[in-house]
Write an enzyme that holds these catalytic residues in place. Structure first.
Site, short mmCIF file in Angstrom:
data_model
loop_
_atom_site.label_atom_id
_atom_site.label_comp_id
_atom_site.label_asym_id
_atom_site.label_seq_id
_atom_site.Cartn_x
_atom_site.Cartn_y
_atom_site.Cartn_z
N SER A 59 0.82 -1.21 0.00
CA SER A 59 0.00 0.00 0.00
C SER A 59 0.86 1.26 0.00
O SER A 59 1.64 1.49 -0.90
CB SER A 59 -0.94 -0.04 1.20
OG SER A 59 -1.92 0.95 1.15
N ASP A 69 -2.51 6.11 -3.41
CA ASP A 69 -1.35 5.48 -2.79
C ASP A 69 -0.87 4.35 -3.70
O ASP A 69 -1.37 4.17 -4.81
CB ASP A 69 -1.65 5.00 -1.37
CG ASP A 69 -2.72 3.92 -1.33
OD1 ASP A 69 -3.47 3.78 -2.32
OD2 ASP A 69 -2.80 3.20 -0.32
N ASP A 106 -1.16 1.15 -3.98
CA ASP A 106 -2.07 0.14 -4.55
C ASP A 106 -3.43 0.73 -4.87
O ASP A 106 -4.36 0.00 -5.22
CB ASP A 106 -2.21 -1.06 -3.62
CG ASP A 106 -2.96 -0.77 -2.33
OD1 ASP A 106 -2.96 0.41 -1.91
OD2 ASP A 106 -3.54 -1.70 -1.74
N ASP A 131 -5.92 2.02 -3.22
CA ASP A 131 -7.16 1.77 -2.49
C ASP A 131 -7.54 2.96 -1.63
O ASP A 131 -8.55 2.93 -0.93
CB ASP A 131 -7.08 0.49 -1.65
CG ASP A 131 -6.08 0.57 -0.51
OD1 ASP A 131 -5.28 1.54 -0.45
OD2 ASP A 131 -6.07 -0.36 0.33
#
Length: 448
Positions: free
Chosen positions: A104, A241, A243, A245
């Site tokens: 992340s 960010d 990833d 999400d």
């Protein structure tokens, strides 16, 4: 024994804490647990595997795929794709298991493994515990045609982008937006989805090289996004960010719009559309009191949970709510996604701007953020936070003085020997003074 799984999968320094051997063992154990639960009954099991742009994701992907295929699971390789894209395709491709390799917003040297159940849902705690228990056990290995097949799925980006655009029926023509992709998993699909939805897009930090993910960019470093919005005269900017999400925003004047403000904008949009289930939004106890006051004033209920998007998701799932999120920018629109989705969040905010002809600054102005001060008190016995009478009395005294104009939250860290003291008040000076007075009491009463 310390649990491997944290609040969002297994994370650690790649090739030290998170090794290829561990990735392989986890994947085999996950296949065994799901098989024993009857998830694979009557068909060849299938998994989808995606990753962000970290260079370590390449060897970890190979290890995960080896583990799954050796356990008889067919694998579709999605390549570089956001976590919500992997979650979406887990459901859309009717896979039994989804695997995302990402840490992340963490620095590049870290990585992580996140397993997703059928439909793209996060695994229950009980299944994670079962996976840990089954690691490195003796097992009967399949042979011949019973081992898994591995195939690339070349349409992953196209399929996910189409899903995002379909969830944004209002055309975004006339809006100019800057998108900071954090040199991460959304570097291709993020700008593509926004353009296909009709916006004019300036993408920054969309040139990943395996080493530059989250490096002074993305949702944890908003300075370059603020500068780009002003430079290009954009209507808004959004920062993802690694990833993708989570999502934070910047208005046309370069001011930050955080997750609470984004959640407020979307809650009112859905209320006006008549799509906000029970006229209620789910947030965490860390949400700014200004958000709670704004929602109350607008006739929208707020259900608050512990910190962590998994707890937001749990509350949404149990009660049927369809909007929830965190101050950090995790926003869950469960009519379209099973997890936080930064690109979808940006699209929905832009859709509200286009539909109302209102600037992001004006939309975000529906709530006034109260000054918030957070003090971490280290080297204390966090287990006694709720038990110490002197501390409880000090908190009660400060709460009485603040009344409805402020809020106090003492929260033991989930991973460290510290207690977080959070105070909101009408002024920053007052919040600072209250927070530090209480921090002194925590230090005196709970010292190790």
């Amino acid at each position: 024994m310390t649990r491997l799984f944290g609040t969002d999968g297994v994370r650690g320094l790649a090739n030290v804490a998170l090794t290829a051997e561990l990735a392989l063992d986890l994947s085999v154990a996950a296949a065994h647990v799901l098989a024993d639960r009857g998830e694979f009954a009557g068909h060849r099991p299938r998994a989808v595997v995606g990753r962000d742009t970290r260079i370590s994701g390449q060897f970890l992907e190979a290890a995960v795929v080896a583990g799954l295929a050796s356990a008889g699971v067919d694998v579709l390789l999605l390549g570089v794709l956001p976590t919500p894209g992997v979650a979406y395709l887990t459901g859309a491709l009717d896979a039994d298991l989804g695997v995302m390799l990402s840490a992340s917003h963490n620095p590049m040297p870290d990585n992580g493994i996140k397993f997703l159940a059928r439909g793209g849902l996060k695994l229950d705690d009980a299944i994670e515990v079962a996976i840990e228990k089954r690691m490195r056990e003796e097992w009967q290995r399949p042979t011949g045609g019973d081992v898994g097949r591995v195939s690339p799925y070349a349409d992953a980006v196209t399929a996910y982008a189409s899903h995002l655009v379909a969830a944004t029926p209002e055309p975004l023509r006339g809006l100019k937006v800057v998108l900071d992709c954090a040199n991460g998993a959304a570097s291709e699909v993020g700008p593509r989805a926004l353009r296909e939805a009709g916006a004019e897009v300036i993408s920054i930090h969309a040139d990943p090289d395996g080493l530059n993910i989250n490096d002074d960019c993305g949702s944890t470093h908003l300075e370059s996004l603020q500068a780009a919005v002003l430079e290009h005269g954009a209507d808004a900017g959004f920062a993802l960010d690694g990833d993708a999400d989570r999502c934070l925003a910047v208005c046309q004047e370069g001011n930050v719009v955080d997750g609470d403000q984004i959640l407020a904008v979307l809650a009112l949009a859905m209320r006006d559309e008549g799509t906000l289930v029970k006229d209620t939004v789910v947030a965490t106890v860390m949400s700014n009191l200004g958000f709670v006051h704004a929602m109350k004033g607008a006739g929208v209920g707020v259900r608050q949970t512990k910190v962590g998007d998994r707890y937001v998701l749990e509350a949404m799932r149990i009660s049927g709510y369809n909007l929830g999120g965190e101050q950090s920018g995790h926003v869950i629109l469960s009519d379209h996604a099973t997890t936080g989705d930064g690109i979808l969040t940006a699209l929905k905010v832009l859709q509200r701007m286009a539909a109302t002809g209102t600037s992001l600054r004006e939309l975000a102005g529906v709530m006034t953020r109260l000054p918030q001060v957070l003090v971490n008190v280290a080297d204390v016995d966090k287990s006694r936070t709720d038990e110490d009478a002197v501390l409880a009395a000090a908190v009660a005294e400060e709460e009485a003085a603040l009344g409805d104009s402020g809020r106090i939250l003492l929260r033991p860290s989930g991973t460290e020997a510290l207690v977080r003291v959070m105070v909101e008040a009408p002024t920053h000076d007052l919040a600072h003074d209250v927070a530090h007075r209480l921090a002194d009491v925590v230090k005196a009463q709970l010292a190790l």
